[in-house]
Write an enzyme that holds these catalytic residues in place. Structure first.
Site, short mmCIF file in Angstrom:
data_model
loop_
_atom_site.label_atom_id
_atom_site.label_comp_id
_atom_site.label_asym_id
_atom_site.label_seq_id
_atom_site.Cartn_x
_atom_site.Cartn_y
_atom_site.Cartn_z
N TRP A 140 0.83 -1.22 0.00
CA TRP A 140 0.00 0.00 0.00
C TRP A 140 0.87 1.26 0.00
CZ3 TRP A 140 -2.99 -3.07 -1.69
CH2 TRP A 140 -4.05 -3.71 -1.10
N ASN A 253 -6.87 -0.05 -4.82
CA ASN A 253 -7.16 -1.43 -4.45
C ASN A 253 -8.65 -1.68 -4.60
OD1 ASN A 253 -6.77 -4.06 -3.23
ND2 ASN A 253 -7.84 -3.21 -1.46
N GLU A 254 -9.01 -2.60 -5.50
CA GLU A 254 -10.38 -3.10 -5.65
C GLU A 254 -11.44 -2.03 -5.86
OE1 GLU A 254 -11.01 -5.82 -2.33
OE2 GLU A 254 -9.74 -7.31 -3.32
N TYR A 339 -11.27 -14.86 -4.44
CA TYR A 339 -11.67 -15.14 -3.05
C TYR A 339 -12.99 -15.89 -3.03
CZ TYR A 339 -8.11 -11.87 -1.36
OH TYR A 339 -6.93 -11.23 -1.06
N GLU A 373 -4.17 -11.07 -6.07
CA GLU A 373 -4.59 -11.37 -4.69
C GLU A 373 -5.42 -12.63 -4.78
OE1 GLU A 373 -6.87 -8.86 -2.11
OE2 GLU A 373 -5.72 -7.07 -2.61
N TRP A 402 -2.17 -13.55 -1.21
CA TRP A 402 -2.54 -12.77 -0.03
C TRP A 402 -2.41 -13.68 1.16
CZ3 TRP A 402 -3.59 -7.59 0.37
CH2 TRP A 402 -3.95 -7.16 1.66
C1 LIG Z 1 -13.84 -7.31 -1.02
C2 LIG Z 1 -13.48 -6.97 0.36
O1 LIG Z 1 -12.57 -7.54 0.90
N1 LIG Z 1 -14.20 -6.06 0.96
C3 LIG Z 1 -14.00 -5.68 2.32
C4 LIG Z 1 -12.93 -4.64 2.45
O2 LIG Z 1 -12.90 -4.07 3.69
C5 LIG Z 1 -14.12 -3.54 4.15
C6 LIG Z 1 -13.88 -2.96 5.49
O3 LIG Z 1 -13.14 -1.79 5.38
C7 LIG Z 1 -15.19 -4.61 4.19
O4 LIG Z 1 -16.41 -4.05 4.60
C8 LIG Z 1 -15.32 -5.20 2.82
O5 LIG Z 1 -16.22 -6.28 2.86
#
Ligand SMILES: CC(=O)N[C@H]1CO[C@H](CO)[C@@H](O)[C@@H]1O
Ligand SMILES: *[C@@H]1O[C@H](CO)[C@@H](O)[C@H](O)[C@H]1NC(C)=O
Ligand SMILES: *[C@@H]1O[C@H](CO)[C@@H](O)[C@H](O)[C@H]1NC(C)=O
Length: 444
Positions: A140, A253-254, A339, A373, A402
């Site tokens: 990060w 990230n995501e 995941y 990941e 991960w």
């Molecule tokens: C996809 C994922 O991992 N989402 C989680 C990321 O973190 C938040 C908390 O900050 C969760 O609420 C999400 O479910």
């Protein structure tokens, strides 16, 4: 099929010759052709030859022995010990370094730069990753805070005013992360914000600039937010412009239409995030032509009618289409995550199918992709073994598990999904890294 395996230990290459003068600080230069400066490393560090032109003081001790003047003793085939030189590029579906194949394989360690670890612990963390034969660590490059809470942070907010932290618990700390990765022969993929509220992320920009509770996806569209994020990115990226140990920048990230803390505007779609990704990646390319750029997304596929959530990329909570984003010319490679537990799917055949479907998009786009990941909680060795086989056989460029785990001066690093040295998964990862390098003909 049982395979014989012996774990090769990481060994420091040779120490350089010493002539007593003043002391070189940790990570300073201590030798190399045409170098005339001091060669004695500060206490707790040793001089390590990185290449004929550059030797560096690296944390560690010489086992009580005086530095030897002879050159290399032992190195292993599984661990690169030379500091990275040259920038990683892409060619078709492959990564390359200096015109030769470069295998991207390794682990995530979001924590290495955030948890106030000193240089010695950073060095242990990267050493443990590198000893699997890894080439890359993803980490990060953000922590947005409104109230500093003791861990490293890179930007703090007072109302709508962000201040980038250039100090010892800010970007100077990240300098140490980069140097420690480099000293262990690793390159970094650096992610510059988070969809989720962990370590601040997008919602901090939105809440501070537009007001508490404004929609998460305004991060992608509001001009004030975009300008603030660009300013952060510019400062971060410019600092490491000429640093070959950075493999790539990632936009987030995501990224999804929906975050952790606020709702979506109801007006977020695939084009919202792809438009943002195109603008932001072009922005980075305009200031940094050395490094690769990717999104850092989970790689959702847009297959309308498919009952599986992660194939519903056009869902208003997601807004990601892997194929659309691969078409963006200023993005160099694609990323996807895996995941099954959190997605409510079985590990297999779902997992191997997910890998194969991304490989199909990879072939169509003629860009490399990585599974950057992944994690599962049961039968890890069997499941990861099947996923690794799918990665190896589909020519997906590589993967980053991960996550990395290390025993550090204050105990275990974050144990969530962590792979500690000596564990069965760690040994599997070592075999997998060797298999991927052999597949690619990576000369390292
Ligand atoms: C996809 C994922 O991992 N989402 C989680 C990321 O973190 C938040 C908390 O900050 C969760 O609420 C999400 O479910
Ligand atoms: C919805 O988003 C599009 C671009 O993604 C934008 O042009 C439009 O103005 C937005 N509409 C509203 C009501 O916010
Ligand atoms: C990507 O670009 C190719 C070539 O221009 C095009 O045929 C394809 O439809 C595009 N894919 C998506 C999902 O936009």
């Amino acid at each position: 099929m049982a395979r014989f395996f012996s774990l090769l230990l990481w060994t420091l290459p040779a120490f350089t010759a010493v002539s007593a003068q003043s002391t070189v600080p940790v990570f300073g230069q201590c030798g190399g052709e045409n170098y005339n400066g001091p060669t004695t490393c500060a206490a707790g560090s040793v001089c390590v030859i990185q290449n004929p032109f550059y030797s560096q003081c690296v944390p560690g001790d010489s086992g009580g022995l005086p530095p030897s003047t002879t050159t290399a003793t032992t190195t292993t085939v599984s661990t690169p010990t030379a500091a990275p030189t040259g920038f990683v590029k892409t060619s078709g579906i492959h990564f390359t370094l200096n015109g030769k194949p470069f295998t991207v394989v390794g682990a995530n360690s979001y924590w290495v730069g955030l948890m106030n670890y000193g240089i010695a612990d950073m060095n242990t963390a990267f050493h443990d990753i590198a000893a699997t034969g890894a080439s890359v660590c993803r980490t990060w490059g953000f922590n947005e805070v409104t109230t500093p809470d003791g861990v490293a942070f890179y930007q703090s907010w007072s109302g709508s005013t962000p201040t980038i932290n250039l100090g010892a618990n800010g970007l100077e700390n990240f300098d140490n992360v980069v140097a420690a990765a480099k000293a262990n022969g690793l390159r970094l993929i650096v992610t510059l914000t988070n969809n989720w509220s962990d370590y601040g992320g997008m919602d901090v920009y939105v809440n501070q600039l537009l007001g508490q509770g404004q929609p998460h996806d305004f991060f992608y569209t509001n001009p004030t937010v975009i300008a603030a994020y660009k300013n952060y990115v510019k400062t971060f990226v410019t600092r490491y412009l000429n640093e070959p140990a950075i493999l790539a920048w990632e936009l987030a990230n995501e990224p999804r239409c929906l975050g952790s803390t606020s709702a979506s505007s109801g007006n977020c779609s695939i084009s919202t995030i792809s438009t943002w990704a195109a603008e932001m990646s072009a922005f980075i390319k305009s200031i940094d032509s050395n490094h690769l750029v990717a999104i850092g997304d989970e790689g959702f596929i847009n297959d309308p009618g498919n009952p599986i959530f992660v194939y519903q990329g056009s869902s208003p909570s997601l807004g990601i289409d892997f194929a659309t984003n691969l078409n963006i010319s200023t993005l160099d490679f694609g990323t996807f995550h895996l995941y099954p537990d959190s997605w409510g799917e079985p590990a297999n055949p779902f997992g191997t199918q997910w890998i194969e479907d991304h490989a199909t998009a990879m072939t169509a786009s003629n860009k490399p992709i990585i599974m950057e990941e992944f994690g599962i909680t049961l039968d890890e060795v069997d499941v990861y073994g099947s996923w690794y086989s799918a990665i190896e056989s589909t020519n997906v460029a590589g993967d980053l598990i991960w996550q990395a785990g290390s025993i550090l001066s204050n105990g275990e690093s974050d144990p969530n999904g962590a792979v500690f040295p000596g564990s069965a998964v760690y040994i599997l990862d070592t075999q997998h890294a060797a298999a991927l390098r052999a597949r690619d003909g990576d000369p390292q």
